[in-house]
Design an enzyme around this catalytic site. Structure first.
Site, PDB file in Angstrom:
ATOM      1  N   GLY A 170      10.804  -4.594   0.712  1.00 53.17           N
ATOM      2  CA  GLY A 170       9.937  -5.498   2.041  1.00 53.17           C
ATOM      3  C   GLY A 170       8.764  -5.291   1.985  1.00 53.17           C
ATOM      4  N   VAL A 186       4.868  -5.475   4.268  1.00 56.01           N
ATOM      5  CA  VAL A 186       4.080  -5.008   5.580  1.00 56.01           C
ATOM      6  C   VAL A 186       3.034  -5.968   6.002  1.00 56.01           C
ATOM      7  CG1 VAL A 186       2.887  -3.102   6.347  1.00 56.01           C
ATOM      8  CG2 VAL A 186       4.546  -2.356   4.666  1.00 56.01           C
ATOM      9  N   LYS A 219       3.320  11.014  -4.147  1.00 60.19           N
ATOM     10  CA  LYS A 219       2.601  10.173  -5.208  1.00 60.19           C
ATOM     11  C   LYS A 219       1.331   9.353  -4.653  1.00 60.19           C
ATOM     12  CE  LYS A 219       6.176   6.765  -5.731  1.00 60.19           C
ATOM     13  NZ  LYS A 219       7.172   6.010  -6.521  1.00 60.19           N
ATOM     14  N   THR A 251       8.611   6.019 -11.946  1.00 59.97           N
ATOM     15  CA  THR A 251       7.834   7.041 -12.702  1.00 59.97           C
ATOM     16  C   THR A 251       8.335   8.442 -12.461  1.00 59.97           C
ATOM     17  OG1 THR A 251       5.838   8.072 -13.236  1.00 59.97           O
ATOM     18  CG2 THR A 251       6.204   7.322 -10.994  1.00 59.97           C
ATOM     19  N   LYS A 275      18.012  -6.947   5.067  1.00 60.94           N
ATOM     20  CA  LYS A 275      19.559  -6.444   5.399  1.00 60.94           C
ATOM     21  C   LYS A 275      19.986  -6.640   4.093  1.00 60.94           C
ATOM     22  CE  LYS A 275      19.988  -6.091  10.256  1.00 60.94           C
ATOM     23  NZ  LYS A 275      20.814  -6.291  11.385  1.00 60.94           N
ATOM     24  N   GLU A 330       2.283   3.187  12.220  1.00 61.15           N
ATOM     25  CA  GLU A 330       0.803   3.195  12.413  1.00 61.15           C
ATOM     26  C   GLU A 330       0.132   2.533  11.505  1.00 61.15           C
ATOM     27  OE1 GLU A 330      -0.121   7.474  11.867  1.00 61.15           O
ATOM     28  OE2 GLU A 330      -2.356   7.053  12.011  1.00 61.15           O
ATOM     29  N   TYR A 331      -0.965   1.842  11.700  1.00 56.31           N
ATOM     30  CA  TYR A 331      -1.867   1.059  10.846  1.00 56.31           C
ATOM     31  C   TYR A 331      -2.713   2.117  10.216  1.00 56.31           C
ATOM     32  CZ  TYR A 331      -5.540  -2.175   9.282  1.00 56.31           C
ATOM     33  OH  TYR A 331      -6.511  -2.893   8.653  1.00 56.31           O
ATOM     34  N   GLY A 357       6.329  -3.495  -0.986  1.00 54.24           N
ATOM     35  CA  GLY A 357       6.735  -2.166  -1.666  1.00 54.24           C
ATOM     36  C   GLY A 357       8.150  -2.478  -2.348  1.00 54.24           C
ATOM     37  N   ASP A 376       5.987   6.672   3.852  1.00 54.87           N
ATOM     38  CA  ASP A 376       7.289   6.190   3.147  1.00 54.87           C
ATOM     39  C   ASP A 376       7.840   7.290   2.683  1.00 54.87           C
ATOM     40  OD1 ASP A 376       7.399   3.670   0.191  1.00 54.87           O
ATOM     41  OD2 ASP A 376       8.948   4.536   1.673  1.00 54.87           O
ATOM     42  N   GLU A 422       0.841   6.210  -4.476  1.00 56.02           N
ATOM     43  CA  GLU A 422       1.290   4.982  -3.912  1.00 56.02           C
ATOM     44  C   GLU A 422       1.733   5.085  -2.646  1.00 56.02           C
ATOM     45  OE1 GLU A 422       1.278   4.642  -8.145  1.00 56.02           O
ATOM     46  OE2 GLU A 422       1.967   5.846  -6.747  1.00 56.02           O
ATOM     47  N   ASN A 423       1.951   6.292  -2.261  1.00 55.44           N
ATOM     48  CA  ASN A 423       2.695   6.655  -0.948  1.00 55.44           C
ATOM     49  C   ASN A 423       1.422   7.546  -0.169  1.00 55.44           C
ATOM     50  OD1 ASN A 423       5.093   5.519  -1.534  1.00 55.44           O
ATOM     51  ND2 ASN A 423       5.879   7.601  -1.966  1.00 55.44           N
ATOM     52  N   ASP A 445       8.875  12.514  -2.876  1.00 50.09           N
ATOM     53  CA  ASP A 445       8.206  11.581  -3.384  1.00 50.09           C
ATOM     54  C   ASP A 445       6.705  11.278  -3.333  1.00 50.09           C
ATOM     55  OD1 ASP A 445       8.870   7.764  -3.419  1.00 50.09           O
ATOM     56  OD2 ASP A 445       8.182   9.076  -4.862  1.00 50.09           O
TER      57      ASP A 445
HETATM   58  C1  LIG Z   1       3.106   2.697   0.658  1.00 50.71           C
HETATM   59  C2  LIG Z   1       4.147   1.596   0.584  1.00 50.71           C
HETATM   60  C3  LIG Z   1       4.680   1.124   1.794  1.00 50.71           C
HETATM   61  N1  LIG Z   1       3.547   0.809   2.691  1.00 50.71           N
HETATM   62  C4  LIG Z   1       3.662   1.190   3.926  1.00 50.71           C
HETATM   63  O1  LIG Z   1       4.619   1.431   4.681  1.00 50.71           O
HETATM   64  C5  LIG Z   1       2.243   0.496   4.699  1.00 50.71           C
HETATM   65  C6  LIG Z   1       2.108   1.194   6.132  1.00 50.71           C
HETATM   66  C7  LIG Z   1       0.892   0.970   6.554  1.00 50.71           C
HETATM   67  N2  LIG Z   1       0.052   0.940   7.688  1.00 50.71           N
HETATM   68  N3  LIG Z   1      -1.252   0.698   7.323  1.00 50.71           N
HETATM   69  C8  LIG Z   1      -1.106   0.155   6.129  1.00 50.71           C
HETATM   70  N4  LIG Z   1      -2.266  -0.281   5.598  1.00 50.71           N
HETATM   71  C9  LIG Z   1      -2.547  -0.964   4.722  1.00 50.71           C
HETATM   72  O2  LIG Z   1      -1.538  -1.570   3.970  1.00 50.71           O
HETATM   73  C10 LIG Z   1      -4.040  -1.733   4.379  1.00 50.71           C
HETATM   74  C11 LIG Z   1      -4.032  -1.964   3.166  1.00 50.71           C
HETATM   75  C12 LIG Z   1      -5.652  -2.562   2.706  1.00 50.71           C
HETATM   76  C13 LIG Z   1      -6.520  -2.424   3.367  1.00 50.71           C
HETATM   77  N5  LIG Z   1      -7.771  -2.564   3.193  1.00 50.71           N
HETATM   78  C14 LIG Z   1      -8.155  -3.254   1.877  1.00 50.71           C
HETATM   79  C15 LIG Z   1      -9.209  -2.657   1.404  1.00 50.71           C
HETATM   80  N6  LIG Z   1     -10.503  -2.774   2.267  1.00 50.71           N
HETATM   81  C16 LIG Z   1     -11.637  -2.446   1.535  1.00 50.71           C
HETATM   82  C17 LIG Z   1     -10.103  -1.903   3.523  1.00 50.71           C
HETATM   83  C18 LIG Z   1      -8.820  -2.258   3.955  1.00 50.71           C
HETATM   84  C19 LIG Z   1      -6.416  -1.869   4.772  1.00 50.71           C
HETATM   85  C20 LIG Z   1      -5.003  -1.506   5.216  1.00 50.71           C
HETATM   86  C21 LIG Z   1       0.000   0.341   5.620  1.00 50.71           C
HETATM   87  S1  LIG Z   1       1.080   0.009   4.069  1.00 50.71           S
HETATM   88  C22 LIG Z   1       5.604   0.039   1.913  1.00 50.71           C
HETATM   89  C23 LIG Z   1       7.052   0.237   1.564  1.00 50.71           C
HETATM   90  C24 LIG Z   1       8.031  -0.647   1.367  1.00 50.71           C
HETATM   91  C25 LIG Z   1       7.681  -1.850   1.450  1.00 50.71           C
HETATM   92  C26 LIG Z   1       6.305  -2.105   1.890  1.00 50.71           C
HETATM   93  C27 LIG Z   1       5.193  -1.259   2.017  1.00 50.71           C
END
Ligand SMILES: CC[C@@H](NC(=O)c1cc2[nH]nc(NC(=O)c3ccc(N4CCN(C)CC4)cc3)c2s1)c1ccccc1
Length: 270
Positions: free
Chosen positions: A22, A24, A135, A169, A43, A88-89, A19, A151, A137-138, A133
């Site tokens: 950082g 994930v 949207k 945006t 940091k 959480e995943y 994002g 987020d 993407e979140n 926020d």
């Molecule tokens: C929302 C942006 C935010 N992200 C988080 O905090 C995030 C927190 C968090 N928990 N679980 C996630 N899962 C995934 O990212 C994910 C992505 C693709 C997946 N698939 C691919 C397609 N397939 C068909 C199914 C499985 C499954 C899980 C994410 S992202 C962020 C902010 C700042 C820095 C990094 C990330």
């Protein structure tokens, strides 16, 4: 509070995404095998962009929330150079990618997501928290495809006045946010209306193709809204009741959850 965690407690499964600040990673906690998403923030980056106060607020707010449509923040820790958020995943990934693939969602699917979003926002607003926020993407998708808001970097306690410059945006921002005015929870109602439109149409209502910020702002301020005719009358009605220039004219969340377009697909909750 469980003991202090360190990076050694986890083993890397695979990178998940990145994002603004950082990356994930999908991680497994060695003792329990418990799967988490570890958000790693430098940091140095945080200091460079003076975002430490926003991260502190993100942690304070998100770690105290417990709702099926809000991504849990279990704990956090740091070492010399990085801060780690144990999140959480969400196994079905990012909602915006699913929207891009499908171009637009069928009405029942859009209604389900708006219902889940409205439930999560009602929970947040009851705690006097505004997300600010909302949207695509979140938004993430849980194991059963349920929506999870993530987020909380921009979330604050209501009412609020913005001190940090907006970047990215304007498409989802309420007029009072764009105009730098004091604002409160109705900004999330505006974003809910923008998302409802985008889920059904495939693009946000005020998007201008050359991404000219001034033009987007003018369209937002005038609520210059055209809803294509394939959208059902009931969905149009809800969108029009959320995309109102004046904050207190926007439909309250309790009324959103009882709107015919929502109850038709999600059953009437008591
Ligand atoms: C929302 C942006 C935010 N992200 C988080 O905090 C995030 C927190 C968090 N928990 N679980 C996630 N899962 C995934 O990212 C994910 C992505 C693709 C997946 N698939 C691919 C397609 N397939 C068909 C199914 C499985 C499954 C899980 C994410 S992202 C962020 C902010 C700042 C820095 C990094 C990330």
């Amino acid at each position: 509070m469980p003991r202090e965690w360190t990076l050694d407690d986890f083993e890397l499964a695979k990178p998940l995404g990145k994002g603004m600040f950082g990356q994930v990673y999908l991680m497994r906690e060695r003792q329990s095998g418990y799967i988490v998403a570890l958000k790693v923030i430098l940091k140095s980056e945080l200091l460079k962009y003076k975002m430490e106060h926003q991260l502190r607020r993100e942690i304070d707010i998100q770690s105290n929330l417990k709702h099926k449509n809000i991504l849990r923040l279990d704990t956090f820790f740091h070492d010399k150079t990085r801060i780690y958020l144990v999140l959480e995943y969400a196994p079905q990934g990012e909602l915006y990618k699913k929207l891009k693939q499908m171009n637009q969602f069928p009405e029942w699917q859009a209604s389900k997501y708006i219902y889940e979003l409205a439930s999560a926002l009602a929970y947040l607003h009851r705690k006097h928290i505004i997300h600010r926020d909302i949207k695509p993407e979140n938004l993430l998708l849980g194991i059963h495809g349920e929506l999870k808001i993530s987020d909380f970097g921009w979330s604050v306690h209501a009412p609020s006045s913005r001190r940090t410059t907006i970047c990215g945006t304007l498409d989802y921002l309420a007029p009072e946010m764009v105009e730098g005015k004091d604002h409160s929870s109705p900004v999330d109602l505006w974003s809910l209306g923008v998302l409802c439109y985008e889920f059904l149409v495939g693009t946000p209502p005020f998007e201008v193709l050359d991404e000219d910020v001034q033009k987007t702002y003018d369209k937002i301020a005038k609520v210059d809204l055209f809803i294509p005719k394939h959208v059902s009358e009931e969905a149009k009605d809800l969108i029009r009741k959320l995309l109102r220039y004046l904050p207190d004219q926007r439909l309250a969340l309790e009324r959103v959850l009882l709107h015919p377009w929502i109850t038709r697909y999600n059953g009437r909750t008591t």
